[in-house]
Design a protein around this motif. Structure first.
Motif, PDB file in Angstrom:
ATOM      1  N   ALA A 254       0.774  -1.359   0.053  1.00  0.00           N
ATOM      2  CA  ALA A 254      -0.029   0.077   0.047  1.00  0.00           C
ATOM      3  C   ALA A 254       0.872   1.036   0.073  1.00  0.00           C
ATOM      4  O   ALA A 254       2.063   1.245   0.750  1.00  0.00           O
ATOM      5  CB  ALA A 254      -1.002   0.104   1.269  1.00  0.00           C
ATOM      6  N   LYS A 255       0.119   2.000  -0.651  1.00  0.00           N
ATOM      7  CA  LYS A 255       1.201   3.758  -0.832  1.00  0.00           C
ATOM      8  C   LYS A 255       0.200   4.602  -0.884  1.00  0.00           C
ATOM      9  O   LYS A 255      -0.592   4.685  -1.999  1.00  0.00           O
ATOM     10  CB  LYS A 255       2.094   3.575  -1.760  1.00  0.00           C
ATOM     11  N   VAL A 256       0.135   5.441   0.220  1.00  0.00           N
ATOM     12  CA  VAL A 256      -0.706   6.787   0.124  1.00  0.00           C
ATOM     13  C   VAL A 256      -0.077   7.911  -0.882  1.00  0.00           C
ATOM     14  O   VAL A 256       1.104   7.711  -1.223  1.00  0.00           O
ATOM     15  CB  VAL A 256      -0.605   7.402   1.528  1.00  0.00           C
ATOM     16  N   GLY A 257      -0.781   8.787  -1.531  1.00  0.00           N
ATOM     17  CA  GLY A 257      -0.397   9.779  -2.204  1.00  0.00           C
ATOM     18  C   GLY A 257      -1.085  11.353  -1.757  1.00  0.00           C
ATOM     19  O   GLY A 257      -2.353  11.144  -1.192  1.00  0.00           O
ATOM     20  N   ALA A 258      -0.542  12.161  -1.789  1.00  0.00           N
ATOM     21  CA  ALA A 258      -0.966  13.678  -1.554  1.00  0.00           C
ATOM     22  C   ALA A 258      -2.373  13.826  -2.314  1.00  0.00           C
ATOM     23  O   ALA A 258      -2.740  13.117  -3.269  1.00  0.00           O
ATOM     24  CB  ALA A 258      -0.094  14.631  -1.726  1.00  0.00           C
ATOM     25  N   GLU A 259      -3.032  14.670  -1.848  1.00  0.00           N
ATOM     26  CA  GLU A 259      -4.553  15.223  -2.297  1.00  0.00           C
ATOM     27  C   GLU A 259      -5.434  13.924  -2.456  1.00  0.00           C
ATOM     28  O   GLU A 259      -6.036  13.851  -3.603  1.00  0.00           O
ATOM     29  CB  GLU A 259      -4.260  15.871  -3.812  1.00  0.00           C
ATOM     30  N   GLY A 260      -5.346  13.224  -1.479  1.00  0.00           N
ATOM     31  CA  GLY A 260      -6.251  12.284  -1.319  1.00  0.00           C
ATOM     32  C   GLY A 260      -6.254  10.808  -2.319  1.00  0.00           C
ATOM     33  O   GLY A 260      -7.336  10.289  -2.938  1.00  0.00           O
ATOM     34  N   VAL A 261      -5.081  10.521  -2.357  1.00  0.00           N
ATOM     35  CA  VAL A 261      -4.748   9.213  -3.369  1.00  0.00           C
ATOM     36  C   VAL A 261      -4.375   8.230  -2.548  1.00  0.00           C
ATOM     37  O   VAL A 261      -3.550   8.342  -1.333  1.00  0.00           O
ATOM     38  CB  VAL A 261      -3.788   9.584  -4.367  1.00  0.00           C
ATOM     39  N   GLN A 262      -4.988   7.015  -2.706  1.00  0.00           N
ATOM     40  CA  GLN A 262      -4.419   5.799  -2.162  1.00  0.00           C
ATOM     41  C   GLN A 262      -4.354   4.816  -2.851  1.00  0.00           C
ATOM     42  O   GLN A 262      -5.483   4.349  -3.772  1.00  0.00           O
ATOM     43  CB  GLN A 262      -5.178   5.276  -0.919  1.00  0.00           C
ATOM     44  N   CYS A 263      -3.193   3.865  -3.026  1.00  0.00           N
ATOM     45  CA  CYS A 263      -3.188   2.664  -4.178  1.00  0.00           C
ATOM     46  C   CYS A 263      -2.615   1.699  -3.233  1.00  0.00           C
ATOM     47  O   CYS A 263      -1.896   1.583  -2.235  1.00  0.00           O
ATOM     48  CB  CYS A 263      -2.047   2.969  -5.170  1.00  0.00           C
ATOM     49  N   ILE A 264      -3.381   0.563  -3.746  1.00  0.00           N
ATOM     50  CA  ILE A 264      -3.098  -0.804  -2.948  1.00  0.00           C
ATOM     51  C   ILE A 264      -2.834  -1.961  -4.149  1.00  0.00           C
ATOM     52  O   ILE A 264      -3.382  -1.974  -5.201  1.00  0.00           O
ATOM     53  CB  ILE A 264      -4.089  -1.268  -2.223  1.00  0.00           C
ATOM     54  N   GLY A 265      -1.851  -2.912  -3.956  1.00  0.00           N
ATOM     55  CA  GLY A 265      -1.717  -4.128  -4.615  1.00  0.00           C
ATOM     56  C   GLY A 265      -2.072  -5.385  -3.550  1.00  0.00           C
ATOM     57  O   GLY A 265      -1.648  -5.577  -2.757  1.00  0.00           O
ATOM     58  N   ILE A 266      -3.010  -6.223  -4.261  1.00  0.00           N
ATOM     59  CA  ILE A 266      -3.487  -7.621  -3.537  1.00  0.00           C
ATOM     60  C   ILE A 266      -2.378  -8.618  -4.130  1.00  0.00           C
ATOM     61  O   ILE A 266      -2.581  -8.955  -5.475  1.00  0.00           O
ATOM     62  CB  ILE A 266      -4.729  -7.755  -3.653  1.00  0.00           C
ATOM     63  N   ILE A 271      -4.254  -8.002  -8.181  1.00  0.00           N
ATOM     64  CA  ILE A 271      -5.015  -6.990  -8.678  1.00  0.00           C
ATOM     65  C   ILE A 271      -4.517  -5.670  -7.892  1.00  0.00           C
ATOM     66  O   ILE A 271      -3.760  -5.747  -7.013  1.00  0.00           O
ATOM     67  CB  ILE A 271      -6.515  -6.999  -8.227  1.00  0.00           C
ATOM     68  N   GLY A 272      -4.812  -4.485  -8.587  1.00  0.00           N
ATOM     69  CA  GLY A 272      -4.369  -3.284  -8.111  1.00  0.00           C
ATOM     70  C   GLY A 272      -5.437  -2.404  -7.775  1.00  0.00           C
ATOM     71  O   GLY A 272      -6.551  -2.308  -8.631  1.00  0.00           O
ATOM     72  N   ILE A 273      -5.493  -1.550  -6.767  1.00  0.00           N
ATOM     73  CA  ILE A 273      -6.624  -0.510  -6.430  1.00  0.00           C
ATOM     74  C   ILE A 273      -6.025   0.809  -6.568  1.00  0.00           C
ATOM     75  O   ILE A 273      -5.049   0.859  -5.829  1.00  0.00           O
ATOM     76  CB  ILE A 273      -7.364  -0.966  -5.091  1.00  0.00           C
ATOM     77  N   ALA A 274      -6.711   1.838  -7.064  1.00  0.00           N
ATOM     78  CA  ALA A 274      -6.433   3.027  -6.973  1.00  0.00           C
ATOM     79  C   ALA A 274      -7.650   3.927  -6.679  1.00  0.00           C
ATOM     80  O   ALA A 274      -8.558   3.862  -7.363  1.00  0.00           O
ATOM     81  CB  ALA A 274      -5.864   3.517  -8.369  1.00  0.00           C
ATOM     82  N   ILE A 275      -7.502   4.904  -5.683  1.00  0.00           N
ATOM     83  CA  ILE A 275      -8.671   5.805  -5.186  1.00  0.00           C
ATOM     84  C   ILE A 275      -8.246   7.214  -5.266  1.00  0.00           C
ATOM     85  O   ILE A 275      -7.068   7.302  -4.720  1.00  0.00           O
ATOM     86  CB  ILE A 275      -8.885   5.400  -3.745  1.00  0.00           C
ATOM     87  N   LYS A 276      -9.058   8.077  -5.752  1.00  0.00           N
ATOM     88  CA  LYS A 276      -8.793   9.437  -5.527  1.00  0.00           C
ATOM     89  C   LYS A 276     -10.042  10.277  -5.161  1.00  0.00           C
ATOM     90  O   LYS A 276     -11.178   9.881  -5.556  1.00  0.00           O
ATOM     91  CB  LYS A 276      -8.367  10.005  -6.845  1.00  0.00           C
ATOM     92  N   THR A 277      -9.794  10.864  -4.144  1.00  0.00           N
ATOM     93  CA  THR A 277     -10.869  11.851  -3.567  1.00  0.00           C
ATOM     94  C   THR A 277     -11.056  13.277  -4.591  1.00  0.00           C
ATOM     95  O   THR A 277      -9.899  13.606  -4.877  1.00  0.00           O
ATOM     96  CB  THR A 277     -10.883  12.272  -2.066  1.00  0.00           C
ATOM     97  N   GLU A 278     -11.930  13.545  -4.853  1.00  0.00           N
ATOM     98  CA  GLU A 278     -12.250  14.543  -5.688  1.00  0.00           C
ATOM     99  C   GLU A 278     -11.751  15.798  -5.019  1.00  0.00           C
ATOM    100  O   GLU A 278     -11.179  16.674  -5.860  1.00  0.00           O
ATOM    101  CB  GLU A 278     -13.727  14.567  -6.266  1.00  0.00           C
TER     102      GLU A 278
END
Length: 337
Positions: A254-266, A271-278
């Motif tokens: 898992a690795k966070v990113g600034a401005e509401g980003v979170q990425c995760i690999g399982i 599989i990979g997950i990428a999240i961004k808060t608007e």
């Protein structure tokens, strides 16, 4: 329609956040989404595992005797705790570099105890306290090992940055001429790609075998395994990335990113997950990530108990009393077959 993340004060919704989610397998198939899975996004520090790949591929890490902890630190947005700073200084020393060679700037670290100690001693903040000093020290060390200029390493035309651009192009499968380039908070190039491609990158970080070249696969595995083995180096005490990787030991990177980003690999699912808060808020990203894991059937009662403060994140008042909660309120959309 209620937003995906709701912030409660008592029993009342006070605020809300819109999010975008992409969930992709290592072969590039979009599995689930929410919002716009192709939203152009600067993943910010979530790209650090890929920015660390040349550190391994060039032989720098081997030549300088990088430990597992130090490889993990090269991907960090660390809290500036003593063990983070000591590791950075050790790397610099072995590369015959000075702390002044770091071009990451300074900021108040998350570790308030270290900052208060600095104030008591009448000392100034220095670059080693920066959450990006691990990444910068790795880039500097690579420049030294490759006999390249150490004073211009943050520039996009520098070989250090061009190697990174090539890694992102291959692993995230996005042409480098289409990658939007701007400047990150620490002064380095930052890369804009669709959220889908960030998720694909983390799917391949989780499962690189047979997907990228053999040498690159080994580098990705080395970085992935270091992050999962020493998660405290990636973030720090009471941080989402550290706690999630520690709880799902050996299966989540898992690795966070600034401005509401979170990425995760399982790892076991590839599989990979990428999240961004608007709106760029950080408080929604971890809650969203835990809800995605729940809907994917990842975790159980034990893991949920250990990570409960990220599932329903507490809202605290000035006396540190819980007076509300941040909760998820969305359903992932399966991709069309």
């Amino acid at each position: 329609m209620p937003e995906a993340i709701q912030v409660f004060r008592g029993e009342f919704v006070e605020s809300s956040h819109h999010i975008h989610v992409a969930i992709v397998n290592y072969e590039g198939k979009l599995l689930y989404s929410y919002g716009d899975p192709n939203r152009l996004t600067f993943p910010r520090s979530a790209m650090k595992p890929f920015q660390a790949v040349p550190l391994v591929e060039t032989g720098t890490a081997k030549a300088l005797g990088y430990s597992v902890s130090e490889i993990s630190l090269s991907c960090a947005s660390h809290s500036g705790e003593p063990y983070h700073r000591e590791a950075v200084m050790s790397i610099l020393g072995r590369a015959d570099l000075e702390e002044s060679d770091l071009m990451c700037g300074t900021h108040v670290p998350r570790d308030t105890a270290s900052y208060k100690q600095l104030i008591r001693e009448g000392k100034e903040l220095t670059p080693v306290f920066s959450n990006c000093s691990g990444k910068h020290s790795g880039m500097l060390a690579t420049a030294v090992h490759m006999n390249e200029d150490i004073h211009t390493y943050p520039e996009i035309g520098h070989p250090v940055q061009q190697r990174i651009l090539g890694v992102i192009e291959e692993v995230c499968q996005y042409p480098k001429e289409q990658i939007g380039i701007s400047v990150d908070g620490c002064g380095l190039p930052v890369h804009q790609i669709p959220l889908y491609n960030a998720a694909l990158g983390f799917a391949r970080l989780a499962h690189p075998e047979g997907i990228v070249t053999e040498g690159r696969s080994v580098a990705l595995e080395t970085i992935r395994d270091a992050m999962m083995e020493r998660p405290e180096m990636v973030a720090g005490t009471k941080r989402f990335d550290t706690d999630v990787m520690r709880t799902f030991k050996g299966n989540i990177v898992a690795k966070v990113g600034a401005e509401g980003v979170q990425c995760i690999g399982i790892v076991d699912r590839g599989i990979g997950i990428a999240i961004k808060t608007e709106d760029g808020t950080d408080r929604a990203a971890g809650v969203a990530a835990m809800e995605v894991l729940r809907q994917l059937g990842i975790g159980d009662e034990t893991t949920n108990e250990l990570l409960k403060d990220y599932i329903d994140a507490p809202v605290l008042n000035a006396r540190n009393v819980k007076i509300g909660v941040v909760k998820a309120n969305f359903v992932l959309k399966p991709a069309e077959m």
